[in-house]
Design a protein around this motif. Structure first.
Motif, PDB file in Angstrom:
ATOM      1  N   GLY A  64      51.105  37.211  36.560  1.00 24.46           N
ATOM      2  CA  GLY A  64      50.168  36.636  37.539  1.00 24.46           C
ATOM      3  C   GLY A  64      50.124  37.442  38.816  1.00 24.46           C
ATOM      4  N   LEU A  65      51.283  37.894  39.280  1.00 21.73           N
ATOM      5  CA  LEU A  65      51.320  38.723  40.482  1.00 21.73           C
ATOM      6  C   LEU A  65      50.605  40.056  40.269  1.00 21.73           C
ATOM      7  N   ILE A  66      50.766  40.630  39.091  1.00 23.04           N
ATOM      8  CA  ILE A  66      50.102  41.903  38.787  1.00 23.04           C
ATOM      9  C   ILE A  66      48.590  41.707  38.745  1.00 23.04           C
ATOM     10  N   VAL A  67      48.128  40.635  38.117  1.00 19.02           N
ATOM     11  CA  VAL A  67      46.688  40.360  38.057  1.00 19.02           C
ATOM     12  C   VAL A  67      46.136  40.104  39.457  1.00 19.02           C
ATOM     13  N   ALA A  68      46.844  39.335  40.258  1.00 20.49           N
ATOM     14  CA  ALA A  68      46.387  39.055  41.620  1.00 20.49           C
ATOM     15  C   ALA A  68      46.352  40.326  42.459  1.00 20.49           C
ATOM     16  N   GLY A  69      47.345  41.176  42.292  1.00 25.36           N
ATOM     17  CA  GLY A  69      47.340  42.445  43.019  1.00 25.36           C
ATOM     18  C   GLY A  69      46.188  43.337  42.588  1.00 25.36           C
ATOM     19  N   GLY A  70      45.914  43.364  41.288  1.00 22.57           N
ATOM     20  CA  GLY A  70      44.779  44.151  40.798  1.00 22.57           C
ATOM     21  C   GLY A  70      43.458  43.622  41.316  1.00 22.57           C
ATOM     22  N   ALA A  71      43.318  42.304  41.349  1.00 26.05           N
ATOM     23  CA  ALA A  71      42.087  41.705  41.876  1.00 26.05           C
ATOM     24  C   ALA A  71      41.918  42.010  43.361  1.00 26.05           C
ATOM     25  N   THR A  72      43.015  42.000  44.091  1.00 27.30           N
ATOM     26  CA  THR A  72      42.948  42.340  45.510  1.00 27.30           C
ATOM     27  C   THR A  72      42.545  43.792  45.698  1.00 27.30           C
ATOM     28  N   PHE A  73      43.117  44.676  44.894  1.00 27.71           N
ATOM     29  CA  PHE A  73      42.770  46.091  44.974  1.00 27.71           C
ATOM     30  C   PHE A  73      41.293  46.308  44.666  1.00 27.71           C
ATOM     31  N   ILE A  74      40.809  45.670  43.619  1.00 28.66           N
ATOM     32  CA  ILE A  74      39.394  45.805  43.264  1.00 28.66           C
ATOM     33  C   ILE A  74      38.518  45.220  44.359  1.00 28.66           C
ATOM     34  N   GLY A  75      38.930  44.094  44.903  1.00 30.50           N
ATOM     35  CA  GLY A  75      38.163  43.467  45.976  1.00 30.50           C
ATOM     36  C   GLY A  75      38.070  44.339  47.212  1.00 30.50           C
TER      37      GLY A  75
ATOM     38  N   LYS B  61      38.509  47.762  47.251  1.00 29.23           N
ATOM     39  CA  LYS B  61      37.848  49.022  46.941  1.00 29.23           C
ATOM     40  C   LYS B  61      36.348  48.827  46.736  1.00 29.23           C
ATOM     41  N   TYR B  62      35.982  47.736  46.091  1.00 33.77           N
ATOM     42  CA  TYR B  62      34.582  47.480  45.761  1.00 33.77           C
ATOM     43  C   TYR B  62      34.046  46.280  46.531  1.00 33.77           C
ATOM     44  N   LYS B  63      34.366  46.193  47.811  1.00 34.42           N
ATOM     45  CA  LYS B  63      33.987  45.037  48.622  1.00 34.42           C
ATOM     46  C   LYS B  63      32.478  44.828  48.649  1.00 34.42           C
ATOM     47  N   LYS B  64      31.728  45.895  48.796  1.00 31.05           N
ATOM     48  CA  LYS B  64      30.273  45.772  48.849  1.00 31.05           C
ATOM     49  C   LYS B  64      29.731  45.196  47.543  1.00 31.05           C
ATOM     50  N   LEU B  65      30.253  45.665  46.429  1.00 27.23           N
ATOM     51  CA  LEU B  65      29.809  45.169  45.125  1.00 27.23           C
ATOM     52  C   LEU B  65      30.163  43.691  44.956  1.00 27.23           C
ATOM     53  N   VAL B  66      31.356  43.314  45.358  1.00 27.06           N
ATOM     54  CA  VAL B  66      31.781  41.917  45.258  1.00 27.06           C
ATOM     55  C   VAL B  66      30.907  41.035  46.142  1.00 27.06           C
ATOM     56  N   ASP B  67      30.570  41.503  47.343  1.00 28.31           N
ATOM     57  CA  ASP B  67      29.692  40.734  48.229  1.00 28.31           C
ATOM     58  C   ASP B  67      28.308  40.560  47.612  1.00 28.31           C
ATOM     59  N   GLU B  68      27.788  41.603  46.985  1.00 30.37           N
ATOM     60  CA  GLU B  68      26.478  41.508  46.340  1.00 30.37           C
ATOM     61  C   GLU B  68      26.518  40.530  45.165  1.00 30.37           C
ATOM     62  N   LEU B  69      27.603  40.538  44.395  1.00 28.41           N
ATOM     63  CA  LEU B  69      27.730  39.592  43.289  1.00 28.41           C
ATOM     64  C   LEU B  69      27.796  38.159  43.799  1.00 28.41           C
ATOM     65  N   LYS B  70      28.483  37.936  44.912  1.00 24.63           N
ATOM     66  CA  LYS B  70      28.522  36.602  45.502  1.00 24.63           C
ATOM     67  C   LYS B  70      27.130  36.154  45.905  1.00 24.63           C
ATOM     68  N   ASP B  71      26.334  37.091  46.451  1.00 23.27           N
ATOM     69  CA  ASP B  71      24.957  36.762  46.834  1.00 23.27           C
ATOM     70  C   ASP B  71      24.135  36.356  45.616  1.00 23.27           C
ATOM     71  N   VAL B  72      24.313  37.060  44.511  1.00 26.76           N
ATOM     72  CA  VAL B  72      23.581  36.716  43.289  1.00 26.76           C
ATOM     73  C   VAL B  72      23.929  35.302  42.848  1.00 26.76           C
ATOM     74  N   PHE B  73      25.215  34.968  42.832  1.00 23.65           N
ATOM     75  CA  PHE B  73      25.618  33.641  42.386  1.00 23.65           C
ATOM     76  C   PHE B  73      25.147  32.550  43.349  1.00 23.65           C
ATOM     77  N   ASP B  74      25.108  32.861  44.652  1.00 19.99           N
ATOM     78  CA  ASP B  74      24.592  31.894  45.618  1.00 19.99           C
ATOM     79  C   ASP B  74      23.107  31.634  45.379  1.00 19.99           C
ATOM     80  N   VAL B  75      22.348  32.704  45.146  1.00 19.82           N
ATOM     81  CA  VAL B  75      20.914  32.550  44.902  1.00 19.82           C
ATOM     82  C   VAL B  75      20.673  31.782  43.609  1.00 19.82           C
ATOM     83  N   LEU B  76      21.449  32.083  42.566  1.00 17.35           N
ATOM     84  CA  LEU B  76      21.300  31.351  41.305  1.00 17.35           C
ATOM     85  C   LEU B  76      21.638  29.874  41.469  1.00 17.35           C
ATOM     86  N   ARG B  77      22.674  29.597  42.215  1.00 16.47           N
ATOM     87  CA  ARG B  77      23.053  28.190  42.433  1.00 16.47           C
ATOM     88  C   ARG B  77      21.946  27.446  43.168  1.00 16.47           C
ATOM     89  N   GLU B  78      21.386  28.078  44.205  1.00 17.09           N
ATOM     90  CA  GLU B  78      20.298  27.451  44.948  1.00 17.09           C
ATOM     91  C   GLU B  78      19.049  27.296  44.081  1.00 17.09           C
TER      92      GLU B  78
END
Length: 77
Positions: free
Chosen positions: A15-26, A28-45
């Motif tokens: 679990g710690l390794i997965v959480a660390g990997g997710a943090t690293f990806i988050g 490194k790819y912050k812009k991509l993660v933010d764009e994906l959040k926007d997509v899910f927000d628009v879909l939810r709305e």
């Protein structure tokens, strides 16, 4: 020493390794993660009323294109 090597400790370490990997990806790819959040927000709305109008479809597609643009910027950096 063998009391340290148990299944629960192994799962905790995994679990710690997965959480660390997710943090690293988050980070490194912050812009991509933010764009994906926007997509899910628009879909939810868009699906709040249970229907997807043409205007909402266009808005979702614009957000998806923003995700692809962000991904291309990361790959061709």
């Amino acid at each position: 020493m063998s009391e340290w090597f148990t299944w629960s400790n192994g799962f905790y370490l995994a679990g710690l390794i997965v959480a660390g990997g997710a943090t690293f990806i988050g980070l490194k790819y912050k812009k991509l993660v933010d764009e994906l959040k926007d997509v899910f927000d628009v879909l939810r709305e868009a699906y709040e009323d249970g229907k997807l109008s043409k205007q909402e479809k266009e808005r979702v597609m614009k957000e998806v294109l923003d995700v692809f643009a962000s991904l291309l910027k990361i790959v061709w950096k």
